[in-house]
Design a protein around this motif. Sequence first.
Motif, PDB file in Angstrom:
ATOM      1  N   TRP A   1       0.849  -1.185   0.000  1.00 55.26           N
ATOM      2  CA  TRP A   1       0.000   0.000   0.000  1.00 55.26           C
ATOM      3  C   TRP A   1       0.887   1.237   0.000  1.00 55.26           C
ATOM      4  O   TRP A   1       1.975   1.229   0.587  1.00 55.26           O
ATOM      5  CB  TRP A   1      -0.884   0.048   1.247  1.00 55.26           C
ATOM      6  CG  TRP A   1      -1.888  -1.051   1.391  1.00 55.26           C
ATOM      7  CD1 TRP A   1      -1.851  -2.078   2.288  1.00 55.26           C
ATOM      8  CD2 TRP A   1      -3.105  -1.223   0.642  1.00 55.26           C
ATOM      9  NE1 TRP A   1      -2.964  -2.880   2.141  1.00 55.26           N
ATOM     10  CE2 TRP A   1      -3.749  -2.382   1.142  1.00 55.26           C
ATOM     11  CE3 TRP A   1      -3.712  -0.519  -0.404  1.00 55.26           C
ATOM     12  CZ2 TRP A   1      -4.962  -2.845   0.638  1.00 55.26           C
ATOM     13  CZ3 TRP A   1      -4.923  -0.978  -0.905  1.00 55.26           C
ATOM     14  CH2 TRP A   1      -5.536  -2.119  -0.400  1.00 55.26           C
ATOM     15  N   GLY A   2       0.415   2.305  -0.635  1.00 55.96           N
ATOM     16  CA  GLY A   2       1.050   3.602  -0.480  1.00 55.96           C
ATOM     17  C   GLY A   2       0.412   4.358   0.672  1.00 55.96           C
ATOM     18  O   GLY A   2      -0.599   3.939   1.232  1.00 55.96           O
ATOM     19  N   GLY A   3       1.022   5.475   1.018  1.00 63.50           N
ATOM     20  CA  GLY A   3       0.500   6.293   2.113  1.00 63.50           C
ATOM     21  C   GLY A   3       0.057   7.659   1.627  1.00 63.50           C
ATOM     22  O   GLY A   3       0.710   8.272   0.769  1.00 63.50           O
ATOM     23  N   ALA A   4      -1.075   8.135   2.180  1.00 66.33           N
ATOM     24  CA  ALA A   4      -1.559   9.501   1.935  1.00 66.33           C
ATOM     25  C   ALA A   4      -1.367  10.290   3.222  1.00 66.33           C
ATOM     26  O   ALA A   4      -2.005  10.002   4.241  1.00 66.33           O
ATOM     27  CB  ALA A   4      -3.025   9.488   1.524  1.00 66.33           C
ATOM     28  N   ILE A   5      -0.464  11.262   3.182  1.00 70.31           N
ATOM     29  CA  ILE A   5      -0.169  12.091   4.341  1.00 70.31           C
ATOM     30  C   ILE A   5      -0.238  13.555   3.914  1.00 70.31           C
ATOM     31  O   ILE A   5      -0.273  13.854   2.714  1.00 70.31           O
ATOM     32  CB  ILE A   5       1.219  11.769   4.926  1.00 70.31           C
ATOM     33  CG1 ILE A   5       2.329  12.046   3.899  1.00 70.31           C
ATOM     34  CG2 ILE A   5       1.278  10.321   5.412  1.00 70.31           C
ATOM     35  CD1 ILE A   5       3.745  11.901   4.451  1.00 70.31           C
ATOM     36  N   PRO A   6      -0.269  14.483   4.852  1.00 71.71           N
ATOM     37  CA  PRO A   6      -0.300  15.897   4.457  1.00 71.71           C
ATOM     38  C   PRO A   6       0.883  16.243   3.554  1.00 71.71           C
ATOM     39  O   PRO A   6       2.030  15.889   3.829  1.00 71.71           O
ATOM     40  CB  PRO A   6      -0.204  16.631   5.806  1.00 71.71           C
ATOM     41  CG  PRO A   6      -0.772  15.671   6.802  1.00 71.71           C
ATOM     42  CD  PRO A   6      -0.357  14.311   6.318  1.00 71.71           C
ATOM     43  N   GLY A   7       0.570  16.885   2.428  1.00 76.48           N
ATOM     44  CA  GLY A   7       1.623  17.392   1.555  1.00 76.48           C
ATOM     45  C   GLY A   7       2.109  16.460   0.474  1.00 76.48           C
ATOM     46  O   GLY A   7       2.991  16.849  -0.310  1.00 76.48           O
ATOM     47  N   ASN A   8       1.573  15.223   0.386  1.00 78.11           N
ATOM     48  CA  ASN A   8       2.102  14.335  -0.663  1.00 78.11           C
ATOM     49  C   ASN A   8       1.079  14.024  -1.746  1.00 78.11           C
ATOM     50  O   ASN A   8       1.176  13.011  -2.430  1.00 78.11           O
ATOM     51  CB  ASN A   8       2.680  13.049  -0.064  1.00 78.11           C
ATOM     52  CG  ASN A   8       1.646  11.953   0.195  1.00 78.11           C
ATOM     53  OD1 ASN A   8       0.503  12.253   0.567  1.00 78.11           O
ATOM     54  ND2 ASN A   8       2.034  10.701   0.018  1.00 78.11           N
TER      55      ASN A   8
END
Length: 450
Positions: free
Chosen positions: A132-139
Amino acid sequence: MSDRHVTDVNLVLRSTRVITPDGTRPASVAVAGGRIAAVLPHDAEVPSGARLEDVGDHVVLPGLVDTHVHVNDPGRTEWEGFWTATRAAAAGGVTTLLDMPLNSLPPTTTVGNLRVKQDVARPKAHVDTGFWGGAIPGNVKELRPLYDAGVFGFKCFLSPSGVDEFPELDQEQLALSLAEIAGFGGLLIVHAEDPHHLAAAPQRPGPRYADFLASRPREAENTAIANLVAQARRLDARVHVLHLSSAGALPLIAAAKAEGVRITVESCPHFLTLTAEEVPDGATEFKCCPPIREARNRDVLWQGLADGTIDCVVSDHSPCTGDLKTPDFASAWGGISSLQLGLPAVWTEARGRGHTLEDVVRWMSSAPAALAGLTQKGAIEAGRDADFAVLAPDETFTVDPAELHHRNQVTAYAGKTLHGVVKSTWLRGARIVENGTVAEPTGRLLERND
């Protein structure tokens, strides 16, 4: 089966009980080139040159697919690692897993970080492994490149994750990430606890489980899921609720599904088999977020599984070193180690509630495979990968942490007697586990666009 496939068959796996999409029946499963060539009658002639493996009355099920595993490698490899995690998976009948994007250093939030993770995993994987990829602030700008690079979707938190390098999304950031992901047809998987409810809950450090449970109220889950449904409805986005603990969210989820919101839901073995009432004070091997709740809540989760509101059951294997499981529930690391034990734990509870192994296969193999788009996994039928778990469903064993393959032998299931002994595990037609002994790694790295 065509003449060509007959001549290519190198293995026939035979049992009086094979679980197929059409039900359980006596069958001989013919394997060629690592895939299932045909599901034949039990007494079918074995093609010339093929090896027959007759497992008698043991049940042959499709290898389990666990889409929620924290391998923590590289960076926190003392917590877990690809070698140990995938050994534990194989020993438990899991033939495919997807690694979560956090608790490793670096987190899987850029293509470069994904390549680092893949390079570490490649020589160590005993089972097929994706990411899985990650969704974080700023990406937000990293999401499409990650998707094109082969991640199966994106994970986010709506409350603090517990590690600084993977911060949570607020509602505005969630909307931005979800709009981007929806734009290319991706999937967002969500740790759904509302930070405002968590901040308002009583915080009493110490060893009492009741105090920890009060600090993670079910309203935090219910509110976060309601907000997620609203966002998914507005954007026509595809979302998945991770590790559902609060049965109070089930009516909302069922209503959203009925109106066409593209939402799926998982729960975990610990929420379905353990209860708050049985957690001893100071026993932080039971700590996870969201938490294990009361027995009456567990009963309603089982109703949600039975009626299809909950789609699948996966481990959320989230281990750590033993020293991080301090007796203080407020400071101890939150995570249940269960990768090797999910199948017997769920089967033990399911059989007592009148469910069948076919139900367990649907929850723990077919549905997780469908969630991730793993079209070659999750069923015993022609054309799929020849991934199998051979189970003695009526045999029992008592969980001894010293016999577990994951790196740190800490588990909430210690001392429990469970039904269902995995006799062997097969990956693409090769036996990778026999009677608890794990072969050298032959797992492949999977990408969404394979």
